[in-house]
Each structure stands twice: as structure tokens, then as C-alpha cells.
Design a protein around this motif. Structure first.
Motif, PDB file in Angstrom:
ATOM      1  N   PHE A   1       3.213   6.756   1.780  1.00 46.28           N
ATOM      2  CA  PHE A   1       3.747   8.071   1.429  1.00 46.28           C
ATOM      3  C   PHE A   1       2.809   9.217   1.803  1.00 46.28           C
ATOM      4  N   LEU A   2       1.529   8.916   1.967  1.00 40.66           N
ATOM      5  CA  LEU A   2       0.573   9.957   2.366  1.00 40.66           C
ATOM      6  C   LEU A   2       0.278   9.931   3.865  1.00 40.66           C
TER       7      LEU A   2
ATOM      8  N   ARG B   1       0.851  -1.200   0.000  1.00 37.26           N
ATOM      9  CA  ARG B   1       0.000   0.000   0.000  1.00 37.26           C
ATOM     10  C   ARG B   1       0.884   1.246   0.000  1.00 37.26           C
ATOM     11  N   PRO B   2       1.676   1.453  -1.061  1.00 42.44           N
ATOM     12  CA  PRO B   2       2.624   2.573  -1.064  1.00 42.44           C
ATOM     13  C   PRO B   2       1.952   3.934  -0.923  1.00 42.44           C
ATOM     14  N   HIS B   3       0.741   4.086  -1.478  1.00 42.42           N
ATOM     15  CA  HIS B   3       0.047   5.364  -1.362  1.00 42.42           C
ATOM     16  C   HIS B   3      -0.269   5.692   0.093  1.00 42.42           C
ATOM     17  N   ASN B   4      -0.638   4.668   0.877  1.00 42.11           N
ATOM     18  CA  ASN B   4      -0.895   4.890   2.301  1.00 42.11           C
ATOM     19  C   ASN B   4       0.382   5.263   3.041  1.00 42.11           C
TER      20      ASN B   4
END
Length: 286
Positions: free
Chosen positions: A81-82, A76-79
Motif C-alpha cells: 500500500f505504500l 507485506r501489506p504495508h509495502n
């Protein structure tokens, strides 16, 4: 003769001080270098910082915490980095690098005839970078302690703040002021690296052996309060000292070792490009 001399004086005044030109462009380069370096090193620092606090609080082991963070980064890279965690760490290092860079830029600007790529090691730089890093790190650590500590969220005690400030002052001293001095004792070309790059990795890494007890004591005061004696606290520190020191070395090498080298290299090349453009402009103007 007086009239013919006058244009020469004006011409010299307009072109002989390249350091006082393109200040905005130089500050923009400082910002770009700082953000680039911070984003590059933040993922590793996030994982290690979180694991150290969770391990110190007894919430999870270092390995379990890092494994969970790596899994999130991959699946879950978006989770990742955000996340608030990533944002807090990126804020600390982008801010610290930026202040270090702009301090060098303004010292060069005031000097008027210094190399705009120069990296300084004076009191002004230590005061500026340490105060910035301490303030931003305290914001980050207060949030991390509440997010990854044990029990209900509570106020961070003043002794913990004081210990964290001492820890961060040591780190900044060894990250920005010691390397330019230490590099003079290191030969160039060892491992294909410059003496300054080697010093930028060795100095902050070795500092962690001194600063880790301050870090662990501060966390212990937050997690267990002030009801325990020093003997009990020293036992807790001794149990966690070696693995926490190694973990902090692993985080400081990317933070101020790799990150410091990357920041310096990016800034150097961008400043060199600005200097070349200024030289070309002077040549065109005659």
C-alpha cells in the motif's frame, strides 16, 4: 402594498435557489466519493497493470506476476500500500473520478435548478475526464514501462504516447459517456442492479476488445523500438491479444465498472444528504 411586497421578493431570492448553496460541501463530497472508490479498486488494478506490462516485455508471465503481487499484499501489506505502484494507480483513478464528479457538480451549479445528484453525459464531461485521465495515465504508464519493462530505462517514444492517448480516450468515452445512454436500453432490476449500474460495467468492459491492440502496439514500440515491420508487430499483438484483452477486462471492471458504480453510489448518497439538509434549512427559515 409596495412595502409589503418587498420582503416577499427578498425571501424568495434567498431560498428558491438551493443549487447555488453549499458548493464547497458538494465539492468535498465529490472528493470523498472519488478517493473512496479509487482506494477500493486500486489493489486489483495494480496487480493486473503490472502483470500485463511484465508479460508483454517477456519479463514474467501474467500468472507469475499476479501471484507475486498477491503474495506481497498478504505477507507485506504495508509495502504494497505504500509502494510507488499503488500510489501511481490510486492517483489516476482518484483524479479521474474527481474530475467526473466535479464536472457534474459545476454543471448542476450553473444550471441552478437541476438535481444535484444528476450524472451527465455531455461533451464537457468527456473533455474534462478524458484529458485528466490521459495525462495521469501517461504519467503512470511511463513509470510502469520503466519499472517493469526490459532493458535499460529509456524515453517513451511519441507513437507510444499517441497510442496510449487513443486507448484512454476510448476507455473514458465508454466509461463515463456511453453508460447513461446505454442504460436507457437496459431494464431496471436485472440481477438486482439498476440499469445505470449494469451499463457502467458492460460499456467499459466491451471497450477493451477495441483498445487492447492499441495498448499492445504501444508497449511493443517501447520494448522493441521502431526497427521492426508491421507484420512482426501484428504477430506479437495477435499472440498476446486474447489474454491481454481478458486481463484488461478484469482490470477495467474494477476500475470503471465497480469503481464507477461505487463512486456514483457514494456521491449520490452524500449529495442526497446535502440536499436534505438544505431542504431542512429552508423549512426552518420559513
Amino acid at each position: 402594498m409596495q412595502r409589503s411586497d418587498t420582503p416577499l421578493v427578498v425571501h424568495k431570492r434567498n431560498t428558491a435557489s438551493p443549487q447555488n448553496a453549499h458548493l464547497f460541501e458538494r465539492v468535498a463530497a465529490d472528493f470523498a466519493a472519488a478517493v473512496t472508490a479509487a482506494i477500493a479498486v486500486t489493489p486489483a488494478i495494480c496487480m493486473i497493470d503490472k502483470s500485463i506490462i511484465e508479460n508483454a516485455s517477456g519479463r514474467r508471465t501474467l500468472v507469475a506476476s499476479i501471484r507475486d503481487s498477491v503474495t506481497q499484499l498478504i505477507t507485506r501489506p504495508h509495502n504494497f500500500f505504500l509502494s510507488r505502484t499503488f500510489g501511481l494507480v490510486a492517483m489516476v483513478y482518484a483524479g479521474t473520478y474527481l474530475v467526473a464528479n466535479t464536472t457534474d457538480t459545476f454543471l448542476s451549479y450553473r444550471g441552478g435548478n437541476q438535481d444535484i445528484t444528476e450524472v451527465t453525459a455531455g461533451t464537457a464531461k468527456f473533455a474534462a475526464t478524458s484529458s485528466t485521465n490521459i495525462l495521469l495515465t501517461l504519467v503512470k504508464d511511463r513509470n510502469f514501462a520503466r519499472m517493469f519493462g526490459v532493458g535499460l530505462s529509456k524515453a517513451v517514444p511519441l507513437p507510444t504516447y499517441a497510442l496510449f492517448c487513443s486507448r484512454d480516450s476510448l476507455t473514458i468515452l465508454f466509461s463515463f459517456n456511453v453508460p447513461p445512454i446505454l442504460s436507457k436500453a437496459i431494464p431496471d432490476g436485472v440481477g438486482g442492479m439498476s440499469s445505470l449500474s449494469i451499463a457502467q460495467i458492460l460499456a467499459p468492459a466491451s471497450c477493451q476488445m477495441l483498445s487492447t491492440p492499441l495498448h499492445l502496439l504501444g508497449l511493443d514500440l517501447y520494448n522493441r523500438g521502431g526497427r521492426l515491420g508491421m507484420k512482426q508487430r501484428m504477430h506479437a499483438i495477435s499472440v498476446n491479444y486474447m489474454k491481454s484483452s481478458l486481463a484488461r477486462i478484469c482490470r477495467i471492471v474494477p476500475a470503471f465498472g465497480v469503481g464507477g458504480v461505487l463512486n456514483s453510489k457514494c456521491r449520490y448518497h452524500m449529495m442526497r444528504g446535502i440536499e436534505d439538509r438544505m431542504r431542512n434549512e429552508r423549512a426552518i427559515l420559513g
